[in-house]
Motif scaffolding. Structure first.
Motif, mmCIF file in Angstrom:
data_model
loop_
_atom_site.group_PDB
_atom_site.id
_atom_site.type_symbol
_atom_site.label_atom_id
_atom_site.label_comp_id
_atom_site.label_asym_id
_atom_site.label_seq_id
_atom_site.Cartn_x
_atom_site.Cartn_y
_atom_site.Cartn_z
ATOM 1 N N GLU A 33 -4.230 0.748 27.597
ATOM 2 C CA GLU A 33 -3.255 -0.318 27.696
ATOM 3 C C GLU A 33 -2.378 -0.188 28.924
ATOM 4 N N GLY A 34 -2.529 0.850 29.688
ATOM 5 C CA GLY A 34 -1.765 0.939 30.924
ATOM 6 C C GLY A 34 -1.215 2.325 31.200
ATOM 7 N N LEU A 35 -0.585 2.420 32.363
ATOM 8 C CA LEU A 35 0.047 3.652 32.802
ATOM 9 C C LEU A 35 1.455 3.641 32.222
ATOM 10 N N ILE A 36 1.731 4.502 31.251
ATOM 11 C CA ILE A 36 2.995 4.384 30.529
ATOM 12 C C ILE A 36 4.079 5.294 31.121
ATOM 13 N N ALA A 37 3.773 6.565 31.346
ATOM 14 C CA ALA A 37 4.818 7.497 31.783
ATOM 15 C C ALA A 37 4.211 8.661 32.566
ATOM 16 N N ILE A 38 5.009 9.202 33.510
ATOM 17 C CA ILE A 38 4.568 10.343 34.322
ATOM 18 C C ILE A 38 5.753 11.289 34.504
ATOM 19 N N SER A 39 5.475 12.597 34.540
ATOM 20 C CA SER A 39 6.544 13.580 34.760
ATOM 21 C C SER A 39 7.086 13.481 36.177
ATOM 22 N N CYS A 40 8.413 13.600 36.317
ATOM 23 C CA CYS A 40 9.039 13.634 37.640
ATOM 24 C C CYS A 40 9.043 15.081 38.142
ATOM 25 N N ALA A 41 9.617 15.291 39.337
ATOM 26 C CA ALA A 41 9.637 16.638 39.902
ATOM 27 C C ALA A 41 10.432 17.590 39.006
ATOM 28 N N GLY A 55 17.837 12.332 38.855
ATOM 29 C CA GLY A 55 18.617 11.215 39.368
ATOM 30 C C GLY A 55 18.051 9.847 39.010
ATOM 31 N N SER A 56 16.834 9.801 38.494
ATOM 32 C CA SER A 56 16.257 8.512 38.125
ATOM 33 C C SER A 56 16.797 8.069 36.769
ATOM 34 N N ALA A 57 17.086 6.774 36.664
ATOM 35 C CA ALA A 57 17.596 6.229 35.402
ATOM 36 C C ALA A 57 16.457 5.682 34.537
ATOM 37 N N TRP A 58 15.219 5.827 35.006
ATOM 38 C CA TRP A 58 14.101 5.332 34.195
ATOM 39 C C TRP A 58 14.018 6.138 32.906
ATOM 40 N N GLN A 59 13.758 5.426 31.822
ATOM 41 C CA GLN A 59 13.755 6.021 30.481
ATOM 42 C C GLN A 59 12.903 7.298 30.410
ATOM 43 N N VAL A 60 13.473 8.331 29.807
ATOM 44 C CA VAL A 60 12.728 9.576 29.611
ATOM 45 C C VAL A 60 12.205 9.641 28.170
ATOM 46 N N GLY A 67 10.314 17.545 35.857
ATOM 47 C CA GLY A 67 9.513 17.828 34.672
ATOM 48 C C GLY A 67 9.740 16.879 33.502
ATOM 49 N N ALA A 68 10.619 15.870 33.672
ATOM 50 C CA ALA A 68 10.862 14.926 32.566
ATOM 51 C C ALA A 68 9.850 13.785 32.634
ATOM 52 N N LEU A 69 9.439 13.345 31.465
ATOM 53 C CA LEU A 69 8.408 12.315 31.382
ATOM 54 C C LEU A 69 9.079 10.933 31.423
ATOM 55 N N HIS A 70 9.009 10.277 32.601
ATOM 56 C CA HIS A 70 9.680 8.980 32.761
ATOM 57 C C HIS A 70 8.732 7.818 32.494
ATOM 58 N N VAL A 71 9.212 6.836 31.744
ATOM 59 C CA VAL A 71 8.473 5.583 31.610
ATOM 60 C C VAL A 71 8.337 4.984 33.007
ATOM 61 N N TRP A 130 10.414 3.537 43.075
ATOM 62 C CA TRP A 130 10.969 4.686 42.338
ATOM 63 C C TRP A 130 12.378 4.996 42.819
ATOM 64 N N ARG A 131 12.606 4.807 44.113
ATOM 65 C CA ARG A 131 13.902 5.106 44.708
ATOM 66 C C ARG A 131 14.940 4.027 44.458
ATOM 67 N N TRP A 132 14.492 2.779 44.574
ATOM 68 C CA TRP A 132 15.465 1.687 44.638
ATOM 69 C C TRP A 132 15.609 0.843 43.390
ATOM 70 N N LEU A 133 14.616 0.817 42.536
ATOM 71 C CA LEU A 133 14.735 -0.063 41.363
ATOM 72 C C LEU A 133 15.594 0.605 40.284
ATOM 73 N N ARG A 134 16.833 0.150 40.211
ATOM 74 C CA ARG A 134 17.773 0.680 39.222
ATOM 75 C C ARG A 134 18.511 -0.500 38.599
ATOM 76 N N GLY A 135 19.054 -0.317 37.429
ATOM 77 C CA GLY A 135 19.977 -1.271 36.815
ATOM 78 C C GLY A 135 19.508 -2.719 36.907
ATOM 79 N N GLU A 136 20.370 -3.557 37.478
ATOM 80 C CA GLU A 136 20.080 -4.994 37.560
ATOM 81 C C GLU A 136 18.824 -5.274 38.379
ATOM 82 N N ARG A 137 18.651 -4.512 39.460
ATOM 83 C CA ARG A 137 17.474 -4.732 40.314
ATOM 84 C C ARG A 137 16.192 -4.498 39.526
ATOM 85 N N LEU A 138 16.198 -3.434 38.697
ATOM 86 C CA LEU A 138 15.011 -3.127 37.899
ATOM 87 C C LEU A 138 14.771 -4.210 36.861
#
Ligand SMILES: [Zn+2]
Length: 436
Positions: A254-262, A318-323, A264-268, A19-27
């Motif tokens: 079909e899986g764990l799709i999205a969860i709210s962050c601290a 601060g997370s770039a994961w899709q909301v 309150g946004a629902l991140h994929v 959650w902390r480190w996977l961003r951009g190219e790494r993700l």
């Protein structure tokens, strides 16, 4: 399931890290590596996928043909990689529901049944390692700060042992059957005093009612909504009555799709699933899911029957994961009206909801059912001292105006008092289409 605990903790730690480190190219690199591994595995071990992908380049996995629930259920025996029989799995799952005992497994695999309406049920199977990964990840993403041991009350239609495995040192889980009579649930909650209550919004609303009546005394720090569409007016009511944040876990067979962050946004959950989006009308999309972890029942290029609105803005956390801005409902529940030129136009559940609710503040509850294109049957609940006809008129005008605005012919609308109650354990769908 004490033996699984070290594995759950290890997944918990790794999920925090990702959650902390996977961003951009790494993700993107991470998703690409895992997806290719899963595709290779499914191709070797699941005869269905091997056949389905014949003649396709497996390395361009995002171009592989899609699957859906119908295909999965029709080919269950070869869709999974362990040769598990769909008929046996279904029998075990149905017996478990009848007896409310969810411990039986099939050859060591946990069986679950998704709560679709009958005829649309989805089976899932998961091995112990997959359950540990699921539990570790979901804990890492829902417990934003781990300052002490949490008591969690988890209301589920059926307890599969998938959920019980998340107990342990980090967290105390208590499972509540959704079929439990409300007064008993209230008494048990008062005694247990959970800090987090997880359940479908229809159940959380019942608890809110008990709290207003003064029979429910718990003071949770957070509510988490699962399993049903959370409509904005319900969110507002729940956060007002309990005075705490309401977060969401968006998960399905079909899986764990999205969860709210601290925030309150629902991140994929981009490290659990790689999503592609098929555009629908307006800003809406339908997701195609590739689960990056599941090997027993690989979910690859699976078209989900949901309508989503994505948020283009980055989140304050601060997370770039899709909301995901909104989960509107099932694409099966999109209603149709006829344009002046004789074409069918799609009205998404959110549009139907708005044209009803925005027409009068007196509406406490509603249901809209479409049985054929161009028609809509609306039921309304109002406070007992509110005359029905003026509100019904205002809804009728609002529906007519919205439909005209989209250049459609006048609709056949009936409006009656009394929203039918939803039986316990059945998913609430306020907007439904049943003309199929
Ligand atoms: Zn966020």
């Amino acid at each position: 399931m004490i033996t699984a605990l070290p594995l759950i903790i290890s997944h918990f730690v790794r999920a925090k890290w990702r959650w902390r480190w996977l961003r951009g190219e790494r993700l993107r690199g991470f998703q690409e590596r895992r997806a290719r591994q899963i595709v290779q595995y499914a191709n070797r071990h699941a005869p269905f996928y091997h056949e389905h992908w014949r003649g396709h380049d497996l390395t361009s996995w995002r171009a592989l043909p899609t699957v859906d629930k119908r295909l999965m259920m029709a080919n269950f025996d070869t869709f999974n990689t362990r040769g598990l029989s769909g008929a046996q799995a279904m029998q075990i799952a149905l017996e478990a529901e009848q007896r409310r005992d969810f411990t039986p497994t099939l050859k060591g695999f946990t069986i679950g049944l998704s709560s679709g309406t009958s005829g649309h049920r989805g089976l899932f199977v998961a091995g112990p390692a997959e359950q540990a990964a699921w539990a570790g990840t979901i804990l890492a993403r829902t417990l934003h700060k781990l300052t002490r041991r949490y008591r969690v009350a988890f209301f589920l239609r059926s307890n599969s042992n998938l959920y019980e495995s998340a107990g342990g040192a980090l967290i105390q889980f208590r499972y509540f059957d959704l079929m439990l009579p409300l007064d008993q649930a209230v008494a048990q909650l008062n005694q247990y005093r959970p800090q987090i209550v997880i359940g479908p919004p229809s159940l959380l609303e019942m608890l809110a009612g008990e709290r207003e009546r003064g029979s429910l005394h718990i003071t949770p720090e957070r509510l988490i909504s699962v399993a049903e569409v959370l409509e904005p007016q319900v969110r507002e009511r729940l956060t007002t009555i309990f005075g705490v944040p309401l977060h969401q876990v968006y998960q399905c067979t079909e899986g764990l799709i999205a969860i709210s962050c601290a925030a309150g946004a629902l991140h994929v959950q981009e490290d659990a699933v790689a999503l592609d989006y098929e555009p629908l009308e307006g800003q809406r999309v339908t997701p195609i899911v590739t689960d990056l972890w599941r090997t027993t029942q690989p979910i690859i290029r699976y078209r989900l029957n949901d309508v989503l609105q994505l948020d283009a803005q980055p989140c304050a956390c601060g997370s770039a994961w899709q909301v995901i801005r909104a989960i509107e409902g099932r694409s099966d529940d999109v209603c149709y009206f006829e344009s002046a030129a004789g074409e069918r136009r799609a009205f998404f559940p959110d549009t139907i909801r708005r044209m009803i609710l925005l027409s009068s503040p007196a509406i406490q509850e509603y249901q809209a059912v479409q049985e054929r294109p161009g028609q809509l049957r609306i039921a309304l609940d109002l406070p007992t001292d509110t005359p029905f006809e003026p509100v019904a008129d205002s809804v009728r005008r609002s529906v007519a105006a919205t439909i005209a605005q989209y250049d459609c012919r006048p609709a056949d609308v009936t409006i009656a008092p009394g929203v039918p109650t939803t039986a316990p354990g059945i998913k609430r769908r306020r907007v439904r289409r049943i003309d199929r």
